[in-house]
Design a protein around this motif. Structure first.
Motif, PDB file in Angstrom:
ATOM      1  N   HIS A  69       0.806  -1.213   0.000  1.00  0.00           N
ATOM      2  CA  HIS A  69       0.000   0.000   0.000  1.00  0.00           C
ATOM      3  C   HIS A  69       0.843   1.268   0.000  1.00  0.00           C
ATOM      4  N   GLU A  70       2.043   1.207   0.555  1.00  0.00           N
ATOM      5  CA  GLU A  70       2.926   2.372   0.497  1.00  0.00           C
ATOM      6  C   GLU A  70       3.419   2.605  -0.922  1.00  0.00           C
ATOM      7  N   GLU A  71       3.774   1.539  -1.619  1.00  0.00           N
ATOM      8  CA  GLU A  71       4.181   1.663  -3.020  1.00  0.00           C
ATOM      9  C   GLU A  71       3.021   2.187  -3.859  1.00  0.00           C
ATOM     10  N   MET A  72       1.833   1.683  -3.576  1.00  0.00           N
ATOM     11  CA  MET A  72       0.653   2.138  -4.291  1.00  0.00           C
ATOM     12  C   MET A  72       0.414   3.628  -4.054  1.00  0.00           C
ATOM     13  N   GLU A  73       0.571   4.078  -2.822  1.00  0.00           N
ATOM     14  CA  GLU A  73       0.348   5.489  -2.506  1.00  0.00           C
ATOM     15  C   GLU A  73       1.327   6.387  -3.259  1.00  0.00           C
ATOM     16  N   THR A 103      -8.901   2.315  -4.856  1.00  0.00           N
ATOM     17  CA  THR A 103     -10.009   3.242  -5.091  1.00  0.00           C
ATOM     18  C   THR A 103      -9.953   4.399  -4.100  1.00  0.00           C
ATOM     19  N   ARG A 104      -9.727   4.090  -2.830  1.00  0.00           N
ATOM     20  CA  ARG A 104      -9.660   5.142  -1.819  1.00  0.00           C
ATOM     21  C   ARG A 104      -8.576   6.158  -2.162  1.00  0.00           C
ATOM     22  N   GLN A 105      -7.414   5.658  -2.548  1.00  0.00           N
ATOM     23  CA  GLN A 105      -6.310   6.565  -2.844  1.00  0.00           C
ATOM     24  C   GLN A 105      -6.575   7.409  -4.089  1.00  0.00           C
ATOM     25  N   LEU A 106      -7.351   6.888  -5.005  1.00  0.00           N
ATOM     26  CA  LEU A 106      -7.615   7.606  -6.255  1.00  0.00           C
ATOM     27  C   LEU A 106      -8.929   8.387  -6.246  1.00  0.00           C
ATOM     28  N   LEU A 107      -9.626   8.392  -5.133  1.00  0.00           N
ATOM     29  CA  LEU A 107     -10.917   9.094  -5.090  1.00  0.00           C
ATOM     30  C   LEU A 107     -10.803  10.568  -5.472  1.00  0.00           C
ATOM     31  N   PRO A 108      -9.806  11.307  -4.989  1.00  0.00           N
ATOM     32  CA  PRO A 108      -9.734  12.715  -5.422  1.00  0.00           C
ATOM     33  C   PRO A 108      -9.601  12.863  -6.934  1.00  0.00           C
ATOM     34  N   ALA A 109      -8.795  12.004  -7.556  1.00  0.00           N
ATOM     35  CA  ALA A 109      -8.614  12.065  -9.007  1.00  0.00           C
ATOM     36  C   ALA A 109      -9.888  11.663  -9.733  1.00  0.00           C
ATOM     37  N   LEU A 110     -10.585  10.673  -9.218  1.00  0.00           N
ATOM     38  CA  LEU A 110     -11.839  10.241  -9.831  1.00  0.00           C
ATOM     39  C   LEU A 110     -12.916  11.308  -9.673  1.00  0.00           C
TER      40      LEU A 110
END
Length: 225
Positions: free
Chosen positions: A57-61, A108-115
């Motif tokens: 999850h850190e790499e994903m972030e 999805t949570r991490q990309l919510l602002p972009a979405l």
């Protein structure tokens, strides 16, 4: 062009979805680093690799941080295995949940602002097992039922996004070959859905007119190749 991120894009269904979206979208091709992922990016105009380990999850972030706007997120990466309950141990449930559900929720949570910025579209490739749990499929079906519940909650919470769950029956892929081998049967890909057929359903959802919200798509193989 709008931008789409497809996970599990290096081969099989993910690669087919990427190819189907490439005429209308700039692509981020998610997957573990591989020659297949690099080759697909080279073959598709406007495509870049996004080599991220979805269980880290850190790499994903770190990988999601530069993405300020995202039109389409396709959750395709997944793992599958079958065994009776008496032979399915806690580690197997954890491994299945980590990829098939937790990675979907966290990305999805991490990309919510972009979405949200794009009023985007989330497509979750689920499974027939996410609607009907068969004997021997407890771990896989549990992970897919969890992904189904996540999609339903996300859809209710984020009215400005479109959220589509695709429930394909069995697909002619390498993973399907492995599962059929576990079942002890001979493999006949003509009995299953083609990856191109499922990819076409994803494109239909993504390109639906703005007044329409395709919430669920169910595909079953006809067995006619």
């Amino acid at each position: 062009m709008p931008t789409a991120l497809v996970t599990g894009a290096s081969r099989g269904l993910g690669a087919a979805i990427a190819r189907a979206l490439s005429p209308t979208h700039d692509l981020l091709l998610g997957g573990r680093p591989s020659a297949e992922l690099d080759a697909l990016a080279a073959d598709l105009d406007g495509a870049s690799t996004w080599p991220v380990e979805l269980t880290d999850h850190e790499e994903m972030e770190a990988a999601t941080e530069p993405i300020s706007e995202l039109d389409v997120l396709v959750h395709n990466a997944g793992v599958g295995a079958i065994a009776p309950v008496e032979d399915t141990y806690a580690d197997e449930y954890r491994a299945m949940m980590e990829v098939n559900f937790i990675a979907v929720a966290e990305l999805t949570r991490q990309l919510l602002p972009a979405l949200r910025a794009a009023r985007g579209h989330v497509v979750i490739i689920n499974s027939g097992a996410g609607r009907d749990a068969k004997p021997g499929w407890s771990a896989y079906a549990a992970s897919k039922f969890a992904a189904r519940a996540f999609a339903d909650s996300l859809r209710a919470e984020e009215p400005d996004l479109r959220v589509t769950t695709v429930y394909p029956g069995r697909i002619d892929t390498d993973m399907q070959r492995d599962i059929v081998a576990m079942e002890g049967d001979d493999y006949d890909g003509s009995r299953f859905l083609r990856v191109e057929s499922v990819a076409a359903a994803v494109v239909a959802a993504v390109t639906a007119s703005a007044d329409a919200h395709p919430t669920e798509i169910v595909l079953k193989p006809t067995g006619r190749g």
